[in-house]
Write an enzyme that holds these catalytic residues in place. Structure first.
Site, PDB file in Angstrom:
ATOM      1  N   TYR A 355       0.874  -1.174   0.000  1.00 41.76           N
ATOM      2  CA  TYR A 355       0.000   0.000   0.000  1.00 41.76           C
ATOM      3  C   TYR A 355       0.909   1.221   0.000  1.00 41.76           C
ATOM      4  O   TYR A 355       1.716   1.410   0.914  1.00 41.76           O
ATOM      5  CB  TYR A 355      -0.911   0.033   1.238  1.00 41.76           C
ATOM      6  N   TYR A 456     -11.225  -3.515   6.866  1.00 44.19           N
ATOM      7  CA  TYR A 456     -10.750  -2.157   7.165  1.00 44.19           C
ATOM      8  C   TYR A 456     -10.637  -1.894   8.665  1.00 44.19           C
ATOM      9  O   TYR A 456      -9.906  -1.014   9.071  1.00 44.19           O
ATOM     10  CB  TYR A 456     -11.722  -1.110   6.600  1.00 44.19           C
TER      11      TYR A 456
HETATM   12  C1  LIG Z   1      -9.627   2.557  -0.208  1.00 44.30           C
HETATM   13  S1  LIG Z   1     -11.109   2.929  -1.024  1.00 44.30           S
HETATM   14  C2  LIG Z   1     -11.411   1.487  -1.935  1.00 44.30           C
HETATM   15  C3  LIG Z   1     -11.549   1.757  -3.390  1.00 44.30           C
HETATM   16  C4  LIG Z   1     -12.766   2.508  -3.767  1.00 44.30           C
HETATM   17  N1  LIG Z   1     -13.902   1.605  -3.952  1.00 44.30           N
HETATM   18  C5  LIG Z   1     -12.572   3.363  -5.006  1.00 44.30           C
HETATM   19  O1  LIG Z   1     -13.408   3.353  -5.878  1.00 44.30           O
HETATM   20  O2  LIG Z   1     -11.557   4.049  -5.082  1.00 44.30           O
HETATM   21  C6  LIG Z   1     -12.213   2.879   0.323  1.00 44.30           C
HETATM   22  C7  LIG Z   1     -13.590   3.324  -0.004  1.00 44.30           C
HETATM   23  O3  LIG Z   1     -14.257   2.380  -0.837  1.00 44.30           O
HETATM   24  C8  LIG Z   1     -15.619   2.243  -0.436  1.00 44.30           C
HETATM   25  N2  LIG Z   1     -15.834   0.863   0.040  1.00 44.30           N
HETATM   26  C9  LIG Z   1     -14.889  -0.059   0.202  1.00 44.30           C
HETATM   27  N3  LIG Z   1     -15.418  -1.208   0.652  1.00 44.30           N
HETATM   28  C10 LIG Z   1     -16.726  -1.018   0.782  1.00 44.30           C
HETATM   29  C11 LIG Z   1     -17.790  -1.833   1.248  1.00 44.30           C
HETATM   30  N4  LIG Z   1     -17.623  -3.086   1.641  1.00 44.30           N
HETATM   31  N5  LIG Z   1     -19.030  -1.279   1.277  1.00 44.30           N
HETATM   32  C12 LIG Z   1     -19.234  -0.009   0.895  1.00 44.30           C
HETATM   33  N6  LIG Z   1     -18.244   0.809   0.441  1.00 44.30           N
HETATM   34  C13 LIG Z   1     -17.005   0.315   0.388  1.00 44.30           C
HETATM   35  C14 LIG Z   1     -15.847   3.236   0.671  1.00 44.30           C
HETATM   36  O4  LIG Z   1     -16.327   4.424   0.105  1.00 44.30           O
HETATM   37  C15 LIG Z   1     -14.463   3.466   1.220  1.00 44.30           C
HETATM   38  O5  LIG Z   1     -14.295   4.717   1.819  1.00 44.30           O
END
Ligand SMILES: C[S@@+](CC[C@H](N)C(=O)[O-])C[C@H]1O[C@@H](n2cnc3c(N)ncnc32)[C@H](O)[C@@H]1O
Length: 512
Positions: A355, A456
């Site tokens: 990461y 997370y």
């Molecule tokens: C590190 S980012 C992961 C990548 C992200 N999905 C993107 O499009 O860039 C973390 C964010 O992804 C979304 N996310 C990740 N896992 C999720 C889950 N199980 N349910 C809902 N939202 C999720 C949330 O908005 C979170 O703050």
């Protein structure tokens, strides 16, 4: 490009196989290089006096590092109790025969030590290295005596963070390499071609096997291509201080590291046994993977480095620093945004990727977070809090922000039943407790095309349980009540906790 050299090919790799070859049964798993094994055994015997003299050297570890026996032993309630690590854990190779670990050098070899009349020039050189390292390592300011005990009582995971959204907030740095791409509702073909070319260019700059995208929608493609840069390393921002090189240290092993004595490895509590993070994959004998036993621990991986006496990248204890070996693909994960998967099958314990992002101070992270207080969107902040043991050290800790600059792992979504785990790793500098590596490892075999996920907020169940003694946070059906503004989890697993993080930055005050 940093891809892993096939294990067991060059001579220096075969030394590792030689170590495992003492067990007839285990050699079945390491067919390649069998002829070389006998040769290497002879070599090892002829070199044994040299190796054995290492037992008389000054210890290279500045303090005796300890680690937790298992994740179960590290709950929040007793993290301050130093005598909690009483149980000795079985050695990795015994506990999990399916993930064979290079066993220790045979005891008989150490008996050769008495026949050495005087040190050879190689021995003198290695003694000098060990002595130098030992002297450097004794600085108690750098290595407080009980720091290890305290830090191993913590979770290996980044602290959870409140959701943030800085899309509308200008940051103090901007991408210089790509012009912003504005997507009009009537996207022209040419514009779309430009977007794809821009994205291809960005993806092509990532080190290692190809990273591709399976995203089709022009709008999502533009989102991917715009406003974000891939980086192949940490980007240090003002205020982040790295430990000077002269404080670093390495092991005094010769050739391949000995799992029973390598000075880089953490020690079990109240035991001379070393915690061996890696073993040979039962699925692929050329692959060094995190052992199943290690995956269940909360422990840091201490890889060998350039100051070690071992044979560098030929030593089995170099995995993360050799880089990613699997292809990755960004895809549209629907309501969860983008997601990440691999077109390659991944085996249990396999290292996936690091990461990465900007390394910023906690103050800077707080500022960036405050800018977007109240608005939810994706969070990309990871605290480097492995060594944090009090408020002071928390104030001084650094945070990785993958929002504007990051590795492709920034697209890994959360799951309450994850198939990956993030583990802190020391690679090039054992001495630096403010900046170290965050590495993703597979928790189980992951078929090609399966979304990669990790938890997370893995401490939340433990801490929530302790909060729930009066059941006041349960709904009428015995399920946990969700915090009103918490980000809803959409992982879809049967054990889903319902939310990604606690609403407030609860974990900031909760020492796991
Ligand atoms: C590190 S980012 C992961 C990548 C992200 N999905 C993107 O499009 O860039 C973390 C964010 O992804 C979304 N996310 C990740 N896992 C999720 C889950 N199980 N349910 C809902 N939202 C999720 C949330 O908005 C979170 O703050």
């Amino acid at each position: 490009m940093s891809s892993r050299t096939p294990f067991g090919q060059p001579a220096n790799h075969q030394v590792i196989i030689d170590l495992t070859g003492d067990n007839e049964n285990e050699t079945e798993n390491i067919a390649p290089g069998t002829n070389a094994i006998n040769q290497l055994k002879e070599d090892a015997i002829s070199e044994a006096p040299l190796a054995a003299t290492l037992t008389h050297r000054m210890p290279v570890l500045p303090t005796k590092r300890k680690s937790l026996a298992s994740s179960e032993q590290s709950d929040a309630s007793d993290s301050d109790v130093p005598h909690k690590f009483l149980h000795r854990v079985p050695r990795v190779s015994h506990a999990h025969p399916t993930t064979p670990t290079p066993p220790p050098m045979p005891k008989s070899q150490s008996q050769f030590s008495v026949v050495i009349p005087s040190p050879t020039s190689t021995q003198k050189r290695l003694n000098a290295v060990a002595e130098r390292n030992a002297i450097k390592g004794t600085n108690e300011q750098i290595f407080p005596i009980d720091a290890e005990e305290r830090r191993v009582a913590q979770a290996a995971y980044p602290k959870s963070r409140a959701p943030i959204d800085r899309r509308s907030t200008p940051l103090s740095f901007i991408s210089k390499t790509n012009k912003p791409l504005n997507l009009s509702p009537t996207t022209s073909k040419q514009h779309l071609t430009d977007i794809r070319a821009n994205l291809e260019k960005k993806l092509g700059q990532i080190n290692g096997p190809p990273v591709t995208t399976a995203v089709q929608s022009p709008k999502l493609l533009a989102k991917l291509a715009d406003n974000f840069e891939f980086t192949n390393d940490y980007i240090d921002r003002p205020g982040v201080v790295r430990v000077q090189k002269e404080y670093n240290y390495g092991c005094a092993c010769v050739g391949s590291c000995d799992t029973s004595s390598c000075g880089c490895l953490d020690q079990e509590k109240d035991s001379e046994d070393r915690i061996v993070p890696y073993g040979i994959s039962s699925a692929d004998p050329k692959l060094i993977v995190a052992s199943r036993e290690f995956l269940s621990r909360k422990a840091m991986i201490m890889e060998c480095n350039s100051l070690c006496g071992c044979n560098g990248k030929g030593c089995w204890n170099h995995v993360v620093q050799k880089g990613r070996t699997v292809q990755l693909q960004i895809f549209d994960a629907g309501s969860r945004g983008f997601g990440l998967r691999s077109p390659d099958p991944i085996v249990t314990g396999q290292f996936i990727d690091r990461y990465l992002g900007e390394v910023i101070t906690k103050d800077e992270a707080d500022d960036r977070e405050n800018l977007t207080e109240g608005s939810h969107n994706q969070s990309y902040l990871f605290s480097l809090d492995w060594y944090v043991d009090d408020d002071d050290s928390e104030e001084q800790m650094n945070v990785i922000d993958g929002r504007k600059f990051g590795s492709v792992t920034r697209f890994i979504n959360h799951s309450c039943n994850p198939n990956c785990k993030i583990i802190p790793v020391q690679t090039t500098s054992h001495a630096d407790n403010k900046v170290y590596t965050l590495a993703f490892f597979a928790l189980r075999d992951i078929p090609a095309g399966t979304e990669l996920t990790f938890d997370y907020n893995p401490v939340s169940e433990e801490s929530d349980d302790s909060d729930d003694s009066d059941n006041s946070s349960e709904d009428g059906m015995g399920r946990k009540k969700l915090e009103p503004e918490a980000v809803r989890c959409l992982c879809g697993e049967t054990n889903c906790r319902g939310q990604l993080w606690p609403n407030k930055r609860k974990s900031q005050n909760t020492k796991p």
